[in-house]
Design a protein around this motif. Structure first.
Motif, mmCIF file in Angstrom:
data_model
loop_
_atom_site.group_PDB
_atom_site.id
_atom_site.type_symbol
_atom_site.label_atom_id
_atom_site.label_comp_id
_atom_site.label_asym_id
_atom_site.label_seq_id
_atom_site.Cartn_x
_atom_site.Cartn_y
_atom_site.Cartn_z
ATOM 1 N N ALA A 82 0.861 -1.180 0.000
ATOM 2 C CA ALA A 82 0.000 0.000 0.000
ATOM 3 C C ALA A 82 0.896 1.228 0.000
ATOM 4 O O ALA A 82 1.864 1.305 0.769
ATOM 5 C CB ALA A 82 -0.910 0.007 1.229
ATOM 6 N N ASP A 96 -5.184 4.758 0.825
ATOM 7 C CA ASP A 96 -5.606 3.392 0.562
ATOM 8 C C ASP A 96 -6.241 2.806 1.831
ATOM 9 O O ASP A 96 -5.634 2.849 2.910
ATOM 10 C CB ASP A 96 -4.373 2.577 0.151
ATOM 11 C CG ASP A 96 -4.683 1.156 -0.262
ATOM 12 O OD1 ASP A 96 -5.605 0.558 0.311
ATOM 13 O OD2 ASP A 96 -3.976 0.641 -1.144
ATOM 14 N N PRO A 134 -3.385 9.645 -0.341
ATOM 15 C CA PRO A 134 -3.014 8.570 -1.270
ATOM 16 C C PRO A 134 -1.764 8.932 -2.064
ATOM 17 O O PRO A 134 -1.446 10.095 -2.266
ATOM 18 C CB PRO A 134 -4.237 8.465 -2.193
ATOM 19 C CG PRO A 134 -5.341 9.174 -1.496
ATOM 20 C CD PRO A 134 -4.708 10.213 -0.642
#
Length: 452
Positions: A39, A56, A196
């Protein structure tokens, strides 16, 4: 004031120019998830006004409440020389050992990489940093105190960086860095948003591999062991043997066959049988002359361990050159295993995060004697596990990882399959020893017509 109220007060406070300037250049992170995924998220990408897109969900679940998480990363000193790399690697190894003890031992540890927004080792100030995400499910104040005490024990510069993740009442995630003020007291500074980050086209560690594990030539590996000589007498002993080997070796007229395979694929048995059948010289990497120091290097961080095995290949190359003038040569492991294990170890995440096929990291070093044929023995995971448990032999940490971690095993296998110049010729080692031996000999005679 309640923790959420203190956070909101901090968020409303004007930012110092230094911190605001820092946020203009974000730091990106790659977090290895349980099960092998990755991630990506970024920190320090803007001000405190207005809502931000959440990271995420997989990362958010590990960074935010309930519980509390901390990012601990080890920077490499400016200049990126081998000595700095070695110091950083040893510091991280020491920190990881301490994180598994005392009040920190109950926390979850996940591998973390910090990199610049460009996605590679050179993408940000300080380049690639290796570290760990420590997640405390109980959000105990003892965890923070133990971490700060751990930072205090790191006397050499640059010190590890520590960031604490917190959530606010609007479900936004923030990282609050800890900084040492006046050389005496650790204080938290302005919080930075967690948002993100796109997954880079290439895993962020890949540009760093030629300097940290998959060395493209002898001098790159040699420089690492040279940096180890002040604290490892074994490093000087290995270098003395390497320096006796010619830089350019000429192979003889007889073929050179390398046999590779994971632990418990029958590699050692087949290698001996092939050598007997061909009346060939049997060599092994690492060679016997440095095997006495193998355990010492296996206990060191990956960059030092890889340099040891890489230089062992160059010593073996010198032995191959001499032996191939008199007879065929069979080698039990060589460069392919050194590179495959390094790639699988250094590249976090799952198989899809490995460098793509035909990437230069899979290419044979230009200054290393090249074999005529590389045979890769394979068995099913179930059969390999059955053999391992039946042997009861002592194994390296990487061999234990192969047994326990299917993702790691898959990465090793795929890395082997992507090797080029020369590539690996796969032979199923599941049948009886006699059938496997005949299959290998048939392949050798087909590919090495110069055999008598």
């Amino acid at each position: 004031m309640a923790p959420a109220g203190r956070l909101l007060a901090l968020l409303a406070r004007p930012q110092s120019p230094s911190r605001a300037g820092a946020m203009a250049q974000p730091s990106c992170f790659a977090l290895e998830l349980p099960g092998g995924g990755l991630a990506h998220f970024a920190v320090g990408t803007g001000g405190t006004e207005g809502p931000a897109a959440p990271p995420d969900p997989r990362a958010a679940a590990l960074l935010g409440p309930p519980g509390r998480s901390y990012a601990l990363c080890v920077p490499v000193a400016p200049g990126r020389d081998c000595a700095a790399r070695v110091r950083a690697a040893r510091l991280l190894q020491r920190l990881l050992l301490q994180l598994r003890r005392g009040p920190l031992g109950r926390c979850q540890l996940l591998r973390l990489l910090r990199y610049g927004p460009g996605g590679g080792a050179g993408g940000g100030a300080g380049g690639l940093q290796r570290g760990v995400l420590l997640r405390d499910p109980d959000d105990s104040p003892d965890t923070r105190r133990a971490l700060l005490a751990l930072l205090d024990s790191c006397l050499e510069a640059p010190r590890p960086s520590l960031g604490e993740f917190v959530g606010d009442e609007s479900h936004q995630l923030w990282q609050r860095p800890w900084e040492l003020r006046g050389g005496r007291e650790w204080r938290q500074v302005d919080p930075e948003r967690v948002v993100p980050a796109p997954e880079p086209a290439l895993h962020p560690v890949v540009p760093d591999l030629p300097s940290s594990g998959v060395f493209p030539h002898r001098e790159a590996a040699r420089a690492v062991l040279e940096a180890c000589t002040p604290f490892m007498p074994e490093a000087r002993a290995v270098l003395e043997l390497v320096d006796r080997c010619p830089r350019q070796v000429l192979r003889g007229a007889f073929p050179v066959i390398v046999i590779e395979g994971l632990d418990a694929t029958g590699k050692t048995t087949v290698t001996q049988a092939v050598a007997d059948a061909l009346q060939a010289a049997l060599l092994k990497s690492p060679p016997a002359c440095i095997s006495q120091w193998r355990q010492a290097f296996d206990d060191e961080p990956a960059i030092i361990r890889r340099a040891f095995y890489s230089l062992g290949n160059y010593i073996v190359a010198s032995e191959i050159a001499q032996a191939s003038a008199r007879s065929p040569v069979v080698v039990d492991r060589y460069w392919h295993s050194t590179a495959a294990y390094a790639i699988a170890t250094e590249v976090s995440g799952a198989v899809q995060h490995l460098p793509p096929a035909h990437h230069p990291v899979y290419q044979w070093p230009k200054d290393l004697l090249r074999p005529d044929l590389v045979v890769l023995l394979t068995v099913s995971p179930e059969e390999r596990l059955r053999r391992i448990r039946g042997r009861g032999l002592e194994r390296t940490s990487e061999e234990e990882e192969l047994e326990a971690n299917s993702v790691f095993r898959q990465k090793v296998e795929v890395s082997y399959a992507r090797m080029e110049s020369p590539g690996c010729h796969v032979v199923d080692a599941s049948p009886s020893r006699e059938r496997v031996l005949q299959a290998v000999l048939s392949l050798i005679r087909d590919r090495c017509p110069q055999l008598p």
